[in-house]
Write an enzyme that holds these catalytic residues in place. Sequence first.
Site, short mmCIF file in Angstrom:
data_model
loop_
_atom_site.label_atom_id
_atom_site.label_comp_id
_atom_site.label_asym_id
_atom_site.label_seq_id
_atom_site.Cartn_x
_atom_site.Cartn_y
_atom_site.Cartn_z
N THR A 230 3.30 -4.63 -13.48
CA THR A 230 4.05 -4.58 -12.36
C THR A 230 3.34 -5.55 -11.01
OG1 THR A 230 5.16 -3.21 -10.67
CG2 THR A 230 3.00 -2.56 -11.12
N CYS B 93 2.73 0.18 -2.04
CA CYS B 93 3.20 0.97 -3.30
C CYS B 93 2.17 1.24 -4.16
CB CYS B 93 4.34 0.25 -4.04
SG CYS B 93 5.86 -0.53 -3.15
N HIS C 15 6.62 2.23 -10.58
CA HIS C 15 6.13 1.63 -9.24
C HIS C 15 6.66 2.31 -7.97
CE1 HIS C 15 5.59 -2.64 -7.26
NE2 HIS C 15 6.18 -1.95 -6.22
#
Lengths: 161, 293
Positions: A23, A29, A46
Amino acid sequence: MSTKLVGIGEIGISANPSDIVKTMALGSCVAVIFLAPKAKAAGLAHVALPDSAIGSQRTQNLPGYFADTAIPNLIAGFRKFGATRSSDLIIKLAGGASIMDPNGIFNIGKRNVLAIRKILWQNRLGAIVEDVGENFSRTVWIEVGTGRVFACSPRKGTWEL
Amino acid sequence: MNDILEQITRKIDEMPRVSEAPYRLLKVVSKQDYAIGEVLDIVETDISLTTQCLQMVNSAAFSLPNKVSSIRQAIVLLGSNAIVQIALAQVFKSIFATSMRGYNAQPNDFWEHSIRTALASRIIAQNHLKGIPPDMAYTAGLLHDIGKAIISEFLERSNEELTGKLRDSEMSDFLDIERELLGTDHTQVGEAMARKWKFPEALVAVNRHHHHIVNCPEEFIVLAGVVHIADLLSMMGGNGTGLDSLAYGIDHHVKNYIKFDRTILAEVMLEIDMEFINIKNKFNIFSGDEHVE
């Protein structure tokens, strides 16, 4: 070897030893990383925001977007691979960075991490590694075959979690 | 004046003038109110711009049922908002194609950061305060970082020194690093570029003051505040421009102009993500470019 890219709010799990689950650019995040060595599966969510109360109907196709929907979905996903008990799982967190904000309103990264810890704990789970906070963005990937987790950042190079 | 600063100044001076179409387009969309006919007039009188816009509209990403042959038709199908976005994207394509190697950024980072900041600026202007036209906020957000196109090249030259500085510093404000190494920063260079290209004053001010709004002229301070927040949210959402991503702070003067709390912030983040995911592929104007690791 193929790389499975997990976008914002998505969950990616693989049991193919030649896969990499990756990711990009986490910012505030958080990647919630699950490793199941016995089931030989690995994956991540995520997570962008802590609480789905602000608009879960808009993220129906993104089960990993909110912390409170991401973790139950991850747990259910790993159950399919036979990782049914908390002792079957190794959990790592990465991301949750912040800009400088003494008043903390913009500290979404920290709120994400706190929410994730709480929900993990409610499910009798906990992370053994937390590479979180500070003010740099992380890209994270898992080598499914070895279970090794790496992170990189334009400012910090590459390191292992 | 030091050597690097002199070279940067020369670089700005030597920049080609922006052609007529972008200049007029910016003037129109920066007004309090404009008619879509004004945008149409600009796009339609510029052959290459018309061609580029139609190519984009007809690309697979927009999945329109029939081939569109006029900008007027495209407006009916996509809405005027989309046409303004496409036209702006096309006229400033060359700036966003800058490699940004000096910032250790990936090829699409500059473009994606700018688009995300533009969307975020529009969302804040539209839903969270009054008095800033959403299209103006979009434009200001899109063009707030143009100074990085020049700064990047010079950062690349002082790469070794930069790496050392980054290792040793706490990095609360990347502008300090730029100034220490080069004698100037991307907001000063952005301001000079915006002046050189005769951008509307609002866009000049946003370039100069988007990290520290306190010295911004009063008439543009709310707009600068909108872009300030949008820029930070864009980096927090994972769209930075490499080395400097998240290495800035919030200017607390914004709270005098824009009311924010944790819930509003989360709602704005969600809105930005949903719009960005929706729009990213459609506007990926550099998708054909080689990806350099």
